[in-house]
Design a protein around this motif. Structure first.
Motif, PDB file in Angstrom:
ATOM      1  N   ILE A   1     -18.907  48.169 -92.135  1.00  0.00           N
ATOM      2  CA  ILE A   1     -19.774  48.369 -93.295  1.00  0.00           C
ATOM      3  C   ILE A   1     -19.230  47.539 -94.452  1.00  0.00           C
ATOM      4  O   ILE A   1     -18.062  47.675 -94.821  1.00  0.00           O
ATOM      5  CB  ILE A   1     -19.838  49.853 -93.680  1.00  0.00           C
ATOM      6  N   VAL A   2     -20.061  46.679 -95.009  1.00  0.00           N
ATOM      7  CA  VAL A   2     -19.646  45.805 -96.111  1.00  0.00           C
ATOM      8  C   VAL A   2     -20.448  46.155 -97.351  1.00  0.00           C
ATOM      9  O   VAL A   2     -21.682  46.247 -97.308  1.00  0.00           O
ATOM     10  CB  VAL A   2     -19.855  44.314 -95.762  1.00  0.00           C
TER      11      VAL A   2
ATOM     12  N   THR B   1     -15.110  50.390 -89.785  1.00  0.00           N
ATOM     13  CA  THR B   1     -14.331  49.557 -90.687  1.00  0.00           C
ATOM     14  C   THR B   1     -15.147  49.415 -91.963  1.00  0.00           C
ATOM     15  O   THR B   1     -16.344  49.124 -91.908  1.00  0.00           O
ATOM     16  CB  THR B   1     -14.067  48.167 -90.074  1.00  0.00           C
ATOM     17  N   ALA B   2     -14.516  49.643 -93.112  1.00  0.00           N
ATOM     18  CA  ALA B   2     -15.207  49.506 -94.393  1.00  0.00           C
ATOM     19  C   ALA B   2     -14.551  48.395 -95.202  1.00  0.00           C
ATOM     20  O   ALA B   2     -13.319  48.335 -95.296  1.00  0.00           O
ATOM     21  CB  ALA B   2     -15.166  50.812 -95.172  1.00  0.00           C
ATOM     22  N   ILE B   3     -15.367  47.533 -95.774  1.00  0.00           N
ATOM     23  CA  ILE B   3     -14.892  46.398 -96.563  1.00  0.00           C
ATOM     24  C   ILE B   3     -15.566  46.468 -97.926  1.00  0.00           C
ATOM     25  O   ILE B   3     -16.796  46.392 -98.032  1.00  0.00           O
ATOM     26  CB  ILE B   3     -15.225  45.058 -95.874  1.00  0.00           C
ATOM     27  N   GLY B   4     -14.775  46.647 -98.984  1.00  0.00           N
ATOM     28  CA  GLY B   4     -15.336  46.760-100.320  1.00  0.00           C
ATOM     29  C   GLY B   4     -14.242  46.903-101.352  1.00  0.00           C
ATOM     30  O   GLY B   4     -13.056  46.652-101.070  1.00  0.00           O
TER      31      GLY B   4
ATOM     32  N   LEU C   1     -12.255  39.159 -92.443  1.00  0.00           N
ATOM     33  CA  LEU C   1     -12.056  40.575 -92.128  1.00  0.00           C
ATOM     34  C   LEU C   1     -13.063  41.058 -91.088  1.00  0.00           C
ATOM     35  O   LEU C   1     -12.724  41.868 -90.213  1.00  0.00           O
ATOM     36  CB  LEU C   1     -12.161  41.411 -93.400  1.00  0.00           C
ATOM     37  N   LEU C   2     -14.293  40.572 -91.159  1.00  0.00           N
ATOM     38  CA  LEU C   2     -15.286  40.940 -90.155  1.00  0.00           C
ATOM     39  C   LEU C   2     -14.886  40.411 -88.783  1.00  0.00           C
ATOM     40  O   LEU C   2     -14.997  41.131 -87.775  1.00  0.00           O
ATOM     41  CB  LEU C   2     -16.660  40.414 -90.557  1.00  0.00           C
ATOM     42  N   MET C   3     -14.434  39.189 -88.730  1.00  0.00           N
ATOM     43  CA  MET C   3     -14.007  38.630 -87.447  1.00  0.00           C
ATOM     44  C   MET C   3     -12.809  39.407 -86.900  1.00  0.00           C
ATOM     45  O   MET C   3     -12.708  39.681 -85.709  1.00  0.00           O
ATOM     46  CB  MET C   3     -13.676  37.147 -87.600  1.00  0.00           C
TER      47      MET C   3
ATOM     48  N   VAL D   1     -23.062  36.595 -95.450  1.00  0.00           N
ATOM     49  CA  VAL D   1     -21.781  36.580 -94.732  1.00  0.00           C
ATOM     50  C   VAL D   1     -21.821  37.532 -93.541  1.00  0.00           C
ATOM     51  O   VAL D   1     -21.268  37.242 -92.471  1.00  0.00           O
ATOM     52  CB  VAL D   1     -20.612  36.904 -95.680  1.00  0.00           C
ATOM     53  N   CYS D   2     -22.498  38.661 -93.687  1.00  0.00           N
ATOM     54  CA  CYS D   2     -22.622  39.595 -92.563  1.00  0.00           C
ATOM     55  C   CYS D   2     -23.470  39.002 -91.449  1.00  0.00           C
ATOM     56  O   CYS D   2     -23.169  39.185 -90.258  1.00  0.00           O
ATOM     57  CB  CYS D   2     -23.220  40.918 -93.038  1.00  0.00           C
ATOM     58  N   ALA D   3     -24.522  38.267 -91.823  1.00  0.00           N
ATOM     59  CA  ALA D   3     -25.380  37.640 -90.815  1.00  0.00           C
ATOM     60  C   ALA D   3     -24.612  36.583 -90.036  1.00  0.00           C
ATOM     61  O   ALA D   3     -24.733  36.496 -88.805  1.00  0.00           O
ATOM     62  CB  ALA D   3     -26.604  37.031 -91.486  1.00  0.00           C
ATOM     63  N   GLU D   4     -23.823  35.783 -90.740  1.00  0.00           N
ATOM     64  CA  GLU D   4     -23.060  34.739 -90.053  1.00  0.00           C
ATOM     65  C   GLU D   4     -21.986  35.346 -89.153  1.00  0.00           C
ATOM     66  O   GLU D   4     -21.781  34.896 -88.018  1.00  0.00           O
ATOM     67  CB  GLU D   4     -22.430  33.792 -91.074  1.00  0.00           C
ATOM     68  N   ALA D   5     -21.315  36.380 -89.634  1.00  0.00           N
ATOM     69  CA  ALA D   5     -20.287  37.027 -88.814  1.00  0.00           C
ATOM     70  C   ALA D   5     -20.906  37.726 -87.610  1.00  0.00           C
ATOM     71  O   ALA D   5     -20.367  37.652 -86.493  1.00  0.00           O
ATOM     72  CB  ALA D   5     -19.495  38.028 -89.657  1.00  0.00           C
ATOM     73  N   ALA D   6     -22.034  38.399 -87.798  1.00  0.00           N
ATOM     74  CA  ALA D   6     -22.698  39.081 -86.682  1.00  0.00           C
ATOM     75  C   ALA D   6     -23.126  38.085 -85.622  1.00  0.00           C
ATOM     76  O   ALA D   6     -23.001  38.345 -84.412  1.00  0.00           O
ATOM     77  CB  ALA D   6     -23.897  39.873 -87.196  1.00  0.00           C
ATOM     78  N   ARG D   7     -23.635  36.930 -86.062  1.00  0.00           N
ATOM     79  CA  ARG D   7     -24.038  35.897 -85.095  1.00  0.00           C
ATOM     80  C   ARG D   7     -22.837  35.421 -84.286  1.00  0.00           C
ATOM     81  O   ARG D   7     -22.910  35.290 -83.055  1.00  0.00           O
ATOM     82  CB  ARG D   7     -24.669  34.719 -85.844  1.00  0.00           C
TER      83      ARG D   7
END
Length: 395
Positions: A17-18, A43-46, A104-106, A123-129
């Motif tokens: 969760i970002v 995992t929480a990022i904020g 951090l997502l990776m 950034v979430c879209a790129e990491a999810a891809r």
């Protein structure tokens, strides 16, 4: 606070969760964590520190904030972006905050990513891809018109439209706070968010009987002068003497002190200010008062159609609710009978509304709120998000 029992038949996701907010103070994101952590590995990022109770959540505290130089650079890119969209995409990708988030997502190895607000979506879209993960976009409100100042509409709105067109349809699902926003995203961008309203978990605080000659109105939340606080004070100044107004603000102490001096001068002896309490204690605290007042100046599209957290807090507290001419709040208030709306956003109309309410009306609206909270609560609203991720875990 209500919870769903853990369902061992649902595959646990590694869910990141970002949110570029102070998550422990962000009521909507807090609920995401509270309701999803029994079912998935979070995992929480904020920003900020976690709630001490979240011992089962992997926490990454972001330290990078936008500097003055970055703001100048950003405005420069926003200015030229309509002519050269790729340059804005490049700037966005190279910002230190997003590079840190991406790393951090990776590192999380997530197989599902939850992006809060448009700011986190690219950034979430790129990491999810890259991860081959599911992506959920919580739009919260209508991003292109977060503000409607000439500067915002000239610089920010075109950039946000570009980001929505580029990234929103990559999401496997999207959510938002109310039906008008969901409809507008569908009409203008071709994706239809699920509506998850900002209702808190079901709570039953102690009830009390209001005094007929001393009706205590309360408004709580972030101190933002654009939200109509002066108009609330003016309305109470024009209303019957049985009404007094209480504020419980979070925000800049100096700005609050200046407003307090102005308010006390306008309505001496009938306006009061109280220290804020932690988010989990808000409902219990405001339940000691008689009614909520939620006048919100329609300074933007989002403000006009808002269904804010504080509106649902008031319902949970068992309040009668008085509002301006806000259509989404008015619809729920009239549907369930716990509140009434002024004819306009003029403080004189809000005062007229207050003066028209009898003591019996007040008692009936409070009773209606106590019934409505069994339907307008996070246990019901967040079940939609829990089900969404349960479906994704089976895919």
């Amino acid at each position: 606070m209500g919870r769903f029992p853990e369902n061992n038949s649902v595959r646990r996701l590694r869910l990141a969760i970002v949110s570029y907010s102070f998550i422990a103070r962000d009521a909507r994101v807090r609920r995401q964590i509270e309701y999803l952590r029994p079912h998935h590995d979070l995992t929480a990022i904020g920003y900020g520190d976690p709630d001490p109770a979240w011992t089962d959540v992997t926490w990454h505290r972001l330290e990078l904030r936008e500097t003055a130089l970055e703001k100048l650079t950003r405005n420069a890119f926003l200015t030229i972006r309509p002519a050269l969209p790729a340059l804005y995409d490049l700037y966005y990708a190279l910002r230190p905050l997003y590079r840190q988030t991406y790393a951090l997502l990776m590192q999380s190895g997530a197989n599902a990513v939850h992006a809060n607000d448009l700011s986190a979506l690219p950034v979430c879209a790129e990491a999810a891809r890259k991860l081959g993960a599911k992506l959920v976009f919580d739009a919260h409100e209508y991003a292109p018109l977060e503000q409607e100042t000439p500067k915002f509409k000239r610089l920010e709105t075109p950039a946000r439209v570009h980001l929505l067109k580029r990234y929103a349809k990559r999401a496997d699902a999207a959510i938002t706070v109310c039906e008008p926003i969901a409809e507008r995203y569908m009409t203008e961008f071709g994706f239809r968010p699920i509506v998850i309203m900002n209702a808190p978990a079901l709570q039953i605080p102690p009830d009390h009987t209001p005094a007929p000659d001393r009706i205590r109105l309360i408004h709580h939340g972030v101190f933002d002068p654009s939200r109509g606080f002066e108009q609330m004070v003016e309305a109470v100044a024009l209303a019957d003497s049985r009404y007094e107004l209480h504020f419980m603000f979070v925000g800049n102490a100096d700005a609050i002190a200046r407003f307090r001096a102005q308010a006390e001068a306008r309505v001496p002896g009938r306006v009061f200010f109280h220290d804020p309490v932690p988010t989990p204690q808000v409902v219990e605290t405001i339940a000691q008062y008689d009614a909520g007042i939620h006048y919100l100046t329609p300074s933007s599209y989002n403000a006009l159609i808002a269904l804010p957290n504080k509106f649902f807090d008031a319902i949970m507290a068992g309040h009668a609710v008085f509002i301006g001419a806000s259509p989404a709040m008015k619809e729920l208030a009239e549907q369930y009978g716990f509140g009434r709306a002024a004819a306009s956003f003029d403080p004189r109309d809000l005062a007229a509304l207050l003066n028209s309410v009898t003591y019996d009306d007040l008692i009936a609206m409070r009773a209606a709120a106590r019934q409505a909270r069994h339907k307008l609560n996070a246990d019901i609203e967040m079940a939609k998000l829990v089900r969404l991720y349960a479906v994704m875990s089976d895919e």
